[in-house]
Design a protein around this motif. Structure first.
Motif, PDB file in Angstrom:
ATOM      1  N   GLY A 134      -3.498  20.243  -7.271  1.00 45.52           N
ATOM      2  CA  GLY A 134      -4.717  20.206  -6.426  1.00 45.52           C
ATOM      3  C   GLY A 134      -5.066  18.827  -5.999  1.00 45.52           C
ATOM      4  O   GLY A 134      -6.184  18.642  -5.358  1.00 45.52           O
ATOM      5  N   ALA A 135      -4.791  17.658  -6.604  1.00 50.47           N
ATOM      6  CA  ALA A 135      -5.279  16.451  -6.538  1.00 50.47           C
ATOM      7  C   ALA A 135      -4.845  15.662  -5.070  1.00 50.47           C
ATOM      8  O   ALA A 135      -3.897  15.873  -4.621  1.00 50.47           O
ATOM      9  CB  ALA A 135      -4.710  15.505  -7.528  1.00 50.47           C
ATOM     10  N   TYR A 136      -5.717  14.960  -4.793  1.00 51.71           N
ATOM     11  CA  TYR A 136      -5.820  14.053  -3.434  1.00 51.71           C
ATOM     12  C   TYR A 136      -5.507  12.896  -3.945  1.00 51.71           C
ATOM     13  O   TYR A 136      -6.370  12.083  -4.545  1.00 51.71           O
ATOM     14  CB  TYR A 136      -6.914  14.341  -2.688  1.00 51.71           C
ATOM     15  CG  TYR A 136      -6.857  13.268  -1.318  1.00 51.71           C
ATOM     16  CD1 TYR A 136      -5.846  13.489  -0.308  1.00 51.71           C
ATOM     17  CD2 TYR A 136      -7.589  12.217  -1.241  1.00 51.71           C
ATOM     18  CE1 TYR A 136      -6.014  13.000   0.818  1.00 51.71           C
ATOM     19  CE2 TYR A 136      -7.581  11.303  -0.272  1.00 51.71           C
ATOM     20  CZ  TYR A 136      -6.635  11.507   0.886  1.00 51.71           C
ATOM     21  OH  TYR A 136      -6.702  10.693   1.975  1.00 51.71           O
ATOM     22  N   CYS A 137      -4.422  12.131  -3.414  1.00 51.88           N
ATOM     23  CA  CYS A 137      -3.848  10.689  -3.636  1.00 51.88           C
ATOM     24  C   CYS A 137      -3.823   9.821  -2.586  1.00 51.88           C
ATOM     25  O   CYS A 137      -3.433  10.282  -1.687  1.00 51.88           O
ATOM     26  CB  CYS A 137      -2.660  10.786  -4.701  1.00 51.88           C
ATOM     27  SG  CYS A 137      -2.260  11.966  -5.815  1.00 51.88           S
ATOM     28  N   ALA A 138      -4.547   8.783  -2.845  1.00 51.34           N
ATOM     29  CA  ALA A 138      -4.658   7.723  -1.661  1.00 51.34           C
ATOM     30  C   ALA A 138      -4.582   6.452  -2.299  1.00 51.34           C
ATOM     31  O   ALA A 138      -5.073   5.824  -3.123  1.00 51.34           O
ATOM     32  CB  ALA A 138      -5.911   8.048  -0.865  1.00 51.34           C
ATOM     33  N   GLY A 139      -3.682   5.670  -1.275  1.00 44.00           N
ATOM     34  CA  GLY A 139      -3.856   4.107  -1.486  1.00 44.00           C
ATOM     35  C   GLY A 139      -2.682   3.814  -2.461  1.00 44.00           C
ATOM     36  O   GLY A 139      -1.962   4.742  -3.027  1.00 44.00           O
ATOM     37  N   TYR A 140      -2.682   2.454  -2.705  1.00 41.33           N
ATOM     38  CA  TYR A 140      -1.551   2.003  -3.643  1.00 41.33           C
ATOM     39  C   TYR A 140      -2.417   1.232  -4.576  1.00 41.33           C
ATOM     40  O   TYR A 140      -3.091   0.300  -4.487  1.00 41.33           O
ATOM     41  CB  TYR A 140      -0.488   0.912  -3.000  1.00 41.33           C
ATOM     42  CG  TYR A 140      -0.105   1.480  -1.752  1.00 41.33           C
ATOM     43  CD1 TYR A 140       1.193   2.264  -2.212  1.00 41.33           C
ATOM     44  CD2 TYR A 140      -0.081   1.401  -0.440  1.00 41.33           C
ATOM     45  CE1 TYR A 140       1.936   2.863  -1.166  1.00 41.33           C
ATOM     46  CE2 TYR A 140       0.565   2.166   0.431  1.00 41.33           C
ATOM     47  CZ  TYR A 140       1.571   2.682   0.204  1.00 41.33           C
ATOM     48  OH  TYR A 140       2.308   3.397   0.931  1.00 41.33           O
ATOM     49  N   GLY A 141      -2.212   1.395  -5.926  1.00 45.96           N
ATOM     50  CA  GLY A 141      -2.741   1.063  -6.962  1.00 45.96           C
ATOM     51  C   GLY A 141      -2.250   1.276  -8.309  1.00 45.96           C
ATOM     52  O   GLY A 141      -1.091   1.164  -8.507  1.00 45.96           O
ATOM     53  N   SER A 142      -3.025   1.316  -9.230  1.00 43.98           N
ATOM     54  CA  SER A 142      -2.729   1.503 -10.880  1.00 43.98           C
ATOM     55  C   SER A 142      -2.856   2.935 -11.472  1.00 43.98           C
ATOM     56  O   SER A 142      -2.734   3.213 -12.527  1.00 43.98           O
ATOM     57  CB  SER A 142      -3.041   0.307 -11.609  1.00 43.98           C
ATOM     58  OG  SER A 142      -4.529   0.365 -11.573  1.00 43.98           O
ATOM     59  N   VAL A 143      -3.402   3.800 -10.605  1.00 43.01           N
ATOM     60  CA  VAL A 143      -3.635   5.215 -11.087  1.00 43.01           C
ATOM     61  C   VAL A 143      -2.469   6.137 -10.985  1.00 43.01           C
ATOM     62  O   VAL A 143      -2.004   6.004  -9.941  1.00 43.01           O
ATOM     63  CB  VAL A 143      -4.955   5.722 -10.381  1.00 43.01           C
ATOM     64  CG1 VAL A 143      -5.488   7.110 -11.088  1.00 43.01           C
ATOM     65  CG2 VAL A 143      -6.142   4.849 -10.555  1.00 43.01           C
ATOM     66  N   ASP A 144      -1.979   6.793 -12.030  1.00 51.46           N
ATOM     67  CA  ASP A 144      -0.991   7.574 -11.892  1.00 51.46           C
ATOM     68  C   ASP A 144      -1.405   9.317 -11.241  1.00 51.46           C
ATOM     69  O   ASP A 144      -2.281   9.511 -11.564  1.00 51.46           O
ATOM     70  CB  ASP A 144      -0.513   8.018 -13.096  1.00 51.46           C
ATOM     71  CG  ASP A 144       0.221   6.813 -13.797  1.00 51.46           C
ATOM     72  OD1 ASP A 144       0.877   6.156 -13.091  1.00 51.46           O
ATOM     73  OD2 ASP A 144       0.193   6.800 -15.266  1.00 51.46           O
ATOM     74  N   CYS A 145      -0.731   9.396 -10.180  1.00 48.56           N
ATOM     75  CA  CYS A 145      -0.907  10.616  -9.516  1.00 48.56           C
ATOM     76  C   CYS A 145       0.565  11.337  -9.137  1.00 48.56           C
ATOM     77  O   CYS A 145       0.940  10.698  -8.150  1.00 48.56           O
ATOM     78  CB  CYS A 145      -1.958  10.418  -8.270  1.00 48.56           C
ATOM     79  SG  CYS A 145      -2.245  11.928  -7.433  1.00 48.56           S
ATOM     80  N   ARG A 146       0.901  12.051  -9.798  1.00 48.08           N
ATOM     81  CA  ARG A 146       2.125  12.896  -9.344  1.00 48.08           C
ATOM     82  C   ARG A 146       3.313  11.733  -9.635  1.00 48.08           C
ATOM     83  O   ARG A 146       4.080  11.783  -8.623  1.00 48.08           O
ATOM     84  CB  ARG A 146       2.164  13.453  -8.188  1.00 48.08           C
ATOM     85  CG  ARG A 146       1.272  14.872  -7.828  1.00 48.08           C
ATOM     86  CD  ARG A 146       1.165  15.426  -6.632  1.00 48.08           C
ATOM     87  NE  ARG A 146       0.287  16.111  -6.091  1.00 48.08           N
ATOM     88  CZ  ARG A 146      -0.389  15.937  -5.164  1.00 48.08           C
ATOM     89  NH1 ARG A 146      -0.112  15.064  -4.081  1.00 48.08           N
ATOM     90  NH2 ARG A 146      -1.757  16.562  -4.933  1.00 48.08           N
ATOM     91  N   SER A 147       3.365  11.096 -10.633  1.00 50.09           N
ATOM     92  CA  SER A 147       4.376   9.979 -10.781  1.00 50.09           C
ATOM     93  C   SER A 147       4.303   8.889  -9.960  1.00 50.09           C
ATOM     94  O   SER A 147       5.446   8.124  -9.613  1.00 50.09           O
ATOM     95  CB  SER A 147       5.803  10.608 -10.871  1.00 50.09           C
ATOM     96  OG  SER A 147       6.286  11.073  -9.774  1.00 50.09           O
ATOM     97  N   TYR A 148       3.529   8.841  -9.104  1.00 51.85           N
ATOM     98  CA  TYR A 148       3.237   7.411  -8.194  1.00 51.85           C
ATOM     99  C   TYR A 148       1.978   6.779  -8.507  1.00 51.85           C
ATOM    100  O   TYR A 148       1.068   7.222  -9.177  1.00 51.85           O
ATOM    101  CB  TYR A 148       3.009   8.092  -6.510  1.00 51.85           C
ATOM    102  CG  TYR A 148       4.375   8.767  -6.323  1.00 51.85           C
ATOM    103  CD1 TYR A 148       5.237   8.006  -5.574  1.00 51.85           C
ATOM    104  CD2 TYR A 148       4.040   9.971  -5.774  1.00 51.85           C
ATOM    105  CE1 TYR A 148       6.426   8.940  -5.181  1.00 51.85           C
ATOM    106  CE2 TYR A 148       5.343  10.749  -5.506  1.00 51.85           C
ATOM    107  CZ  TYR A 148       6.233  10.020  -5.011  1.00 51.85           C
ATOM    108  OH  TYR A 148       7.469  10.792  -4.507  1.00 51.85           O
TER     109      TYR A 148
END
Length: 76
Positions: A50-64
């Motif tokens: 249920g996470a909202y992922c935004a932008g390009y950076g260094s935090v892992d979110c759904r393997s991105y």
């Protein structure tokens, strides 16, 4: 000669008692079960469904790698 035989028998008997106490110790199963339950409880909410992922950076979110990850927001 007799003293060496008695010492050998005492050593063998103490080794036997130690082995029996290791094989018949049932309290470790309870600790293992409790440890696995604690691990499951701690890891219960680690998925990013249920996470909202935004932008390009260094935090892992759904393997991105993303810049922001917002999770835990719910109206339920």
């Amino acid at each position: 000669m007799k003293k060496k035989t008695v010492l050998k028998l005492l050593f063998i008997a103490s080794c036997f008692v130690a082995m029996c106490s290791l094989f018949y110790n049932n309290k470790t199963n309870t600790l293992d079960s409790l440890a696995f339950q604690n691990i499951e409880a701690l890891a219960h909410d680690e998925n990013d469904a249920g996470a909202y992922c935004a932008g390009y950076g260094s935090v892992d979110c759904r393997s991105y790698k993303v810049e922001y990850k917002v999770s835990g927001l719910s109206l339920e």
